[in-house]
Design a protein around this motif. Structure first.
Motif, PDB file in Angstrom:
ATOM      1  N   ASP A 159       9.970  64.999 -14.492  1.00 58.21           N
ATOM      2  CA  ASP A 159       9.232  65.599 -15.600  1.00 58.21           C
ATOM      3  C   ASP A 159       8.771  67.000 -15.191  1.00 58.21           C
ATOM      4  OD1 ASP A 159       6.106  65.770 -16.752  1.00 58.21           O
ATOM      5  OD2 ASP A 159       7.542  65.004 -18.201  1.00 58.21           O
ATOM      6  N   LEU A 160       8.325  67.790 -16.163  1.00 56.59           N
ATOM      7  CA  LEU A 160       7.826  69.136 -15.875  1.00 56.59           C
ATOM      8  C   LEU A 160       6.709  69.098 -14.832  1.00 56.59           C
ATOM      9  CD1 LEU A 160       7.206  72.150 -16.277  1.00 56.59           C
ATOM     10  CD2 LEU A 160       5.974  71.531 -18.371  1.00 56.59           C
ATOM     11  N   LYS A 161       5.721  68.241 -15.019  1.00 52.31           N
ATOM     12  CA  LYS A 161       4.588  68.226 -14.088  1.00 52.31           C
ATOM     13  C   LYS A 161       5.006  67.760 -12.709  1.00 52.31           C
ATOM     14  CE  LYS A 161       0.510  66.627 -15.413  1.00 52.31           C
ATOM     15  NZ  LYS A 161       0.185  65.374 -14.723  1.00 52.31           N
ATOM     16  N   ASP A 162       5.981  66.839 -12.646  1.00 52.86           N
ATOM     17  CA  ASP A 162       6.473  66.404 -11.342  1.00 52.86           C
ATOM     18  C   ASP A 162       6.981  67.604 -10.542  1.00 52.86           C
ATOM     19  OD1 ASP A 162       6.086  64.024 -12.679  1.00 52.86           O
ATOM     20  OD2 ASP A 162       8.224  63.548 -12.844  1.00 52.86           O
ATOM     21  N   TYR A 163       7.742  68.465 -11.228  1.00 56.58           N
ATOM     22  CA  TYR A 163       8.299  69.641 -10.551  1.00 56.58           C
ATOM     23  C   TYR A 163       7.188  70.604 -10.137  1.00 56.58           C
ATOM     24  CZ  TYR A 163      11.460  73.511  -9.520  1.00 56.58           C
ATOM     25  OH  TYR A 163      12.140  74.526  -8.886  1.00 56.58           O
ATOM     26  N   LEU A 164       6.196  70.779 -11.007  1.00 58.17           N
ATOM     27  CA  LEU A 164       5.071  71.651 -10.660  1.00 58.17           C
ATOM     28  C   LEU A 164       4.318  71.111  -9.445  1.00 58.17           C
ATOM     29  CD1 LEU A 164       3.660  72.354 -14.226  1.00 58.17           C
ATOM     30  CD2 LEU A 164       4.714  74.039 -12.716  1.00 58.17           C
ATOM     31  N   LEU A 165       4.070  69.813  -9.424  1.00 51.51           N
ATOM     32  CA  LEU A 165       3.363  69.229  -8.291  1.00 51.51           C
ATOM     33  C   LEU A 165       4.144  69.425  -6.998  1.00 51.51           C
ATOM     34  CD1 LEU A 165       2.082  65.921  -9.931  1.00 51.51           C
ATOM     35  CD2 LEU A 165       0.650  67.765  -9.036  1.00 51.51           C
ATOM     36  N   HIS A 166       5.462  69.259  -7.076  1.00 51.89           N
ATOM     37  CA  HIS A 166       6.274  69.495  -5.881  1.00 51.89           C
ATOM     38  C   HIS A 166       6.154  70.937  -5.406  1.00 51.89           C
ATOM     39  CE1 HIS A 166       9.616  70.045  -3.188  1.00 51.89           C
ATOM     40  NE2 HIS A 166      10.163  70.889  -4.031  1.00 51.89           N
TER      41      HIS A 166
END
Length: 517
Positions: A159-166
């Protein structure tokens, strides 16, 4: 006592902009930075964004917000982001696809097939996510059918937030709110559904592990240097923009409905456990383990009146920098009698959420006469949007009790919008702010997560003590009676418009066929 110089940053990554807001922990002020980015349409119905463009905008907004805090201690960052997105990553965690946003409709055919097969009801029951093109499940089915080589090269689906968190922390994880919007997650068992993963053609190892929305990660040293924060600053993983917006508006009581209206519109309420409607329309997503937001959205909101201004009254259209408002045209609309002297607008300029791009009712102006002015057209647009939101509120109230409705969103700055919406609802409603502030919701969830507040309500009150409820918008009895009459006729009018659209489509196809050499 010395003033509390600490702040917490709420960061919301939306469909067209990221907003980073620094809230003083003692509620004495805030600073906000905004960075916009484009929504790309490389093919009809495709709505995508470049993941690294969104990351760069997030870092820029965060750095600007940190700089504006004038040396205050940042106790944490807390994230919120639009749900229903999908990104494919390779083994080096590099994107091999753009971000397919929730607006991307390339998977309409896959969604129709699942509904036609009868599978959609069970999928919705398990996941709380309607089988619609917005669903990452349907997007994965599209990739499997049209991009098999790309699927074979994809190590992670995120998801978008998953990528941001990474990118912020170096950790590949997701959280309960994002996972509950994928159409792949069993919301009652709180785990990825193996049955649905098999259907989608992906393995559990291709999906991140699921954390609570209150989980805390740590900012990487490189990102810390880029935004002006110490390495190891807490990063609260947070929830989706919709659930965060409900929290930011203070609409987290079990019987309170939040009606938001900006370019688009939505109706939401909070329940204690996942709740799925039998009509397969509403989406259910987590705010925390024991607070779930259920609701539905419409694509045709305040933008319908802005379309009318651009198309029918360009001399009254808003100037750049006017925040998209249309005060001059709304002034004309206020002079028109309720009901627009028999003119009704079905405001489906875009296929609404819950329908495919090629299905659903078309937009229409019904009852048009020579005596109607552009003021009538504008008022009919306002009434049409409010009528569809009223129908959505009724459907939500049939699913779970809603005793009180709160209004949020920039569109409700207008007295006309407020009066018409309250009259359509048939009861007073309170305006809770200029917007359902997802950054405030993210920050409040973050404050709770790091142990600075006993519960979510205390967290919101501490960060925004000035956001008290306004007086209810009064309901004009005559206005309410007019709209009750219109609402009884609305289903027949929508059916008529659908049939008319079908006839016109058949005629167009026939004419095109005869025109071919």
């Amino acid at each position: 006592m010395a003033p509390d110089r600490r702040v917490i940053l709420g960061i919301d990554v939306g469909s067209t902009a990221v907003r980073a807001t620094a809230f003083a922990v003692d509620g004495t002020g805030r600073h906000q930075a905004v960075r916009e980015y484009p929504l790309l349409e490389p093919a009809p119905g495709w709505q995508v964004q470049e993941p690294d463009v969104l990351v760069a905008a997030t870092l820029a907004a965060t750095a600007a917000c940190v700089a504006d805090t004038a040396g205050a201690e940042v106790v944490a960052l807390a994230l919120s982001a639009a749900r229903h997105g999908l990104i494919g990553l390779d083994a080096t965690l590099t994107p091999v696809t753009p971000l397919l946003t929730g607006r991307d409709s390339r998977s309409s055919e896959a969604a129709r097939e699942l509904r036609a097969s009868g599978q959609s009801r069970e999928l919705h029951r398990l996941t709380g996510t309607p089988v619609r093109p917005m669903s990452p499940l349907c997007k994965l089915l599209w990739f499997a059918r049209h991009e098999p080589r790309l699927c074979a090269a994809t190590r992670w689906w995120v998801d978008l937030k998953d990528y941001l968190l990474h990118r912020l922390t170096g950790t590949m994880v997701t959280e309960l709110s994002a996972a509950s919007g994928t159409g792949l997650f069993d919301v009652r068992r709180r785990e990825w559904s193996r049955t649905i993963l098999d259907l989608a053609g992906v393995s559990e190892s291709q999906l991140p592990s699921v954390l609570p929305t209150t989980a805390v990660l740590r900012l990487s040293a490189a990102v810390g240097r880029a935004v002006g924060l110490p390495s190891g600053t807490p990063v609260v993983v947070g929830a989706g923009s919709g659930p965060s917006g409900s929290l930011g508006a203070g609409a987290i009581d079990r019987t309170v409905g939040l009606l938001t209206l900006g370019a688009t519109g939505a109706v939401r309420t909070v329940v204690a456990a996942p709740l799925v409607d039998p009509d397969e329309s509403f989406c259910c997503g987590a705010l925390t383990e024991d607070a779930w937001v259920v609701g539905g959205a419409v694509r045709n909101g305040g933008d319908v009146v802005r379309w009318a201004a651009r198309t029918l009254a360009p001399d009254l259209a808003p100037s750049p920098g006017d925040d998209g408002e249309t005060p001059a045209l709304l002034d004309l609309a206020e002079r028109v009698a309720p009901g627009s002297d028999g003119l009704v607008m079905l405001p489906y300029l875009l296929p609404d959420q819950g329908t495919d791009e090629v299905a659903g009712p078309p937009g229409a102006l019904l009852g048009l006469r020579a005596a109607h002015s552009r003021g009538h057209l504008a008022r009919a647009a306002v009434e049409g949007v409010c009528l569809q939101l009223g129908e959505l509120c009724d459907r939500l109230a049939a699913l779970t009790p809603v005793d009180d409705v709160r209004l949020a969103g920039a569109t409700f700055r207008s007295p006309l919008w407020r009066a018409v919406m309250a009259a359509v609802l048939g009861r007073p409603a309170r305006v809770v702010g200029a917007t359902d502030d997802a950054t405030l919701g993210a920050a409040a969830l973050g404050l709770f997560a790091i142990g600075e507040a006993a519960d979510l309500r205390e967290a919101v009150t501490r960060l925004a003590p000035q956001c008290a409820d306004t007086d209810p918008v009064p309901v004009d009895p005559a206005l309410a009676a007019t709209y009750r009459g219109l609402r009884t006729k609305l289903p027949a009018l929508v059916s008529l418009a659908c049939r008319t659209g079908e006839i016109l489509a058949e005629t167009t196809v026939g004419l095109s066929a005869r025109a071919r050499p």
